[in-house]
Enzyme design. Structure first.
Site, short mmCIF file in Angstrom:
data_model
loop_
_atom_site.label_atom_id
_atom_site.label_comp_id
_atom_site.label_asym_id
_atom_site.label_seq_id
_atom_site.Cartn_x
_atom_site.Cartn_y
_atom_site.Cartn_z
N ASP A 13 4.41 -7.55 -1.65
CA ASP A 13 4.85 -7.04 -2.95
C ASP A 13 5.66 -8.07 -3.73
O ASP A 13 6.57 -7.73 -4.50
CB ASP A 13 5.66 -5.74 -2.79
CG ASP A 13 4.89 -4.70 -2.01
OD1 ASP A 13 3.68 -4.59 -2.25
OD2 ASP A 13 5.48 -4.01 -1.16
N LYS A 16 1.76 -10.94 -6.05
CA LYS A 16 0.52 -11.72 -5.84
C LYS A 16 -0.54 -11.35 -6.88
O LYS A 16 -1.27 -12.21 -7.36
CB LYS A 16 -0.04 -11.45 -4.43
CG LYS A 16 0.90 -11.91 -3.32
CD LYS A 16 0.36 -11.57 -1.95
CE LYS A 16 0.40 -10.10 -1.60
NZ LYS A 16 1.77 -9.53 -1.48
N GLY A 40 -1.53 -3.43 -2.18
CA GLY A 40 -1.40 -2.79 -3.49
C GLY A 40 -0.95 -3.87 -4.45
O GLY A 40 0.21 -4.26 -4.44
N HIS A 41 -1.89 -4.40 -5.21
CA HIS A 41 -1.59 -5.51 -6.13
C HIS A 41 -1.62 -5.00 -7.56
O HIS A 41 -2.64 -4.48 -8.01
CB HIS A 41 -2.62 -6.64 -5.95
CG HIS A 41 -2.56 -7.30 -4.61
ND1 HIS A 41 -3.35 -8.36 -4.26
CD2 HIS A 41 -1.78 -7.06 -3.53
CE1 HIS A 41 -3.07 -8.74 -3.02
NE2 HIS A 41 -2.13 -7.96 -2.55
N GLN A 223 -1.32 -9.71 2.14
CA GLN A 223 0.07 -9.32 2.42
C GLN A 223 0.99 -10.55 2.40
O GLN A 223 0.61 -11.60 1.92
CB GLN A 223 0.16 -8.61 3.78
CG GLN A 223 -0.25 -7.14 3.75
CD GLN A 223 -1.75 -6.93 3.71
OE1 GLN A 223 -2.51 -7.74 4.21
NE2 GLN A 223 -2.17 -5.83 3.10
#
Ligand code: GDP
Ligand code: IMO
Ligand code: MG
Length: 427
Positions: A13, A16, A40-41, A223
């Protein structure tokens, strides 16, 4: 400058998605090389906000080809729903390519993920519950199902039966759950085959040929470094390698072809799920970072744990990834603090330690040693150059750069594409 890796330098988080999207317009391919829909981007384009889980963030740049590499685990139902959601919003998803060697997340992986966590109770990892760990476990155990298996019913059936023979014993005897029927799983998986067929190809061949033709390829980590199964805070990690080496194994592109490795680094630290976090805050500063930074998980909606910047971790990320650059994000969130603590070392059982300890016991005992840096109150969200930043914000960036071991080549001052100060070009 044909091949770049962009990855998280902390616990995920870091931003990215924004960084990848920013480069998306200037690169030919964006490749996800590990992880799955645990990611979750977030990408903000104008007044539109996109949350991408499985699809590479390059999908929002019309000229760019998004690629899901062999190292990714693909939940076909999630993939199709994500593609459908983007198509509905007018995004062209037709260029997507998926490796036939990527492994599938099936409904039994998601079930096993959830029941395992429940079984672990207080000792749970706090996974995203998306079946990631069990799918990678099957891959390593050589009982995984690959994307290409969708196109051969007989092989698919044999593999699903082999996998379920084991899994059903565990589900029934250990977790007291009903057995999963192979026929049902096969039927569901076959239902995805036609919709996915045209996306699937030999992505390794394609990417190597693209590099031969001097095309620009960007590898997007799923990640962060500290969630890496080898180099992270094991066992509180994800089940793959977001670190730079993962870009090679997860795509079939050799390390000699990679020119640049960019670490995305938040100006403070966050973590989701269980595990040690030396600079974690339990006071109103932590709450303030969470509120101002909007630190809530994109995938699970969980509140992120928040803490001050940790230079020991940043130095470690530089080392294990061979970072050439940092992209410092969310500097704007720190506006308004009179003084900002930065962790420069740990105190472990009375000793001062400058590097991340390899021992889990030591890391659990690590207490942050803070240096206080002066804060700033001016709004920095419109800053376009380093010189536009207040002197104290400049000094904060310079101090972080010195402690972290690689140049800070870009600074994020807001979530939007244009809310970025570019210091050195990445291309
Ligand atoms: P990722 O998983 O690394 O892609 O990061 P996430 O999308 O989960 O979380 C990063 C959040 O910070 C998102 O909501 C982004 O829109 C936002 N963001 C990224 N860069 C900046 C920045 O420089 N400033 C601010 N205020 N927000 C940012
Ligand atoms: P992005 O892409 C933050 C964490 C989970 C859990 C651990 C294992 O948004 O940076 P898993 O479901 O992967 O087996 O869970 O890893 N985790 C993340 N934390 N950001 C992520 O992705 C994460 N993906 C997994 O919270 O602690
Ligand atoms: Mg995220």
């Amino acid at each position: 400058m044909p091949a770049l890796v962009l990855l998280g330098a902390q616990w995920g988080d870091e931003g990215k998605g924004k960084a990848t999207d920013l480069l998306g317009g200037s690169v030919d391919y964006v490749v996800r090389y590990q992880g799955g829909n645990n990611a979750g981007h977030t990408v903000v384009v104008g007044d539109q906000k996109y949350a991408l889980h499985l699809l590479p963030s390059g999908i929002l740049s019309p000229e760019c080809v998004p690629v899901i590499g062999n190292g990714v685990v693909v939940d076909p139902a999630v993939l199709l729903s994500e593609l459908g959601g983007l198509t509905e919003r007018g995004v062209d998803t037709s260029k997507l390519l998926i490796s036939g060697n990527a492994h599938l997340i099936t409904p039994y992986h998601t079930t096993v993920d959830k029941v395992t966590e429940r079984f672990l109770g207080k000792r749970k990892i706090g996974t995203t519950g998306r079946g990631i760990g069990p799918a990678y476990a099957d891959k390593i155990n050589r009982v995984g199902i690959r994307v290409q298996d969708l196109f051969d019913e007989s092989i698919l059936r044999q593999k699903v039966e082999a996998a379920l023979d084991q899994k059903n014993q565990i589900l029934a005897k250990l977790y007291n759950r009903r057995a999963i029927l192979a026929d049902q799983v096969v039927e569901e998986l076959l239902g995805y085959a036609d919709e996915l067929r045209d996306y699937v190809c030999d992505t390794t061949l394609l990417l190597n040929e693209a590099l031969d033709q001097d095309k620009v390829v960007l590898f997007e980590g799923g990640q962060g470094t500290l969630l890496d199964v080898d180099h992270g805070t094991y066992p509180f990690v994800t089940s793959s390698n977001p670190t730079a080496g993962g870009a090679c194994t997860g795509s079939g592109v050799g390390p000699t072809r990679i020119n640049r490795v960019i670490g995305i680094l938040k100006a403070y630290t966050t973590r989701v799920g269980a595990g040690p976090f030396p600079t974690e805050l339990f006071d109103e500063d932590g709450e303030k970072l969470r509120t101002i930074g909007g630190e809530r998980g994109v995938t699970t909606g969980r509140d992120r744990r928040c803490g001050w910047f940790d230079a020991v971790i940043a130095r470690y990320a530089t080392r294990v990834n061979g970072l050439t650059d940092f992209f410092l994000t969310k500097l704007d969130v720190l506006t308004g603090w009179e003084r900002i603590p930065v962790c420069v070392a740990y105190e472990i059982d009375g000793r001062r330690v400058e590097e991340l300890p390899y021992s889990q016991t030591d890391f659990h005992h690590a207490k942050p040693v803070y240096e206080m840096l002066p804060g700033w109150t001016e709004d920095i969200s419109r800053a376009k150059s380093f010189e536009d930043l207040p002197k104290n914000a400049q000094a904060y960036v310079k101090a972080l750069e010195e402690m972290s071991g690689a140049p800070i080549s870009a600074i994020g001052v807001g979530p939007g594409r244009d809310e970025t100060i570019q210091i050195n070009s990445f291309l």
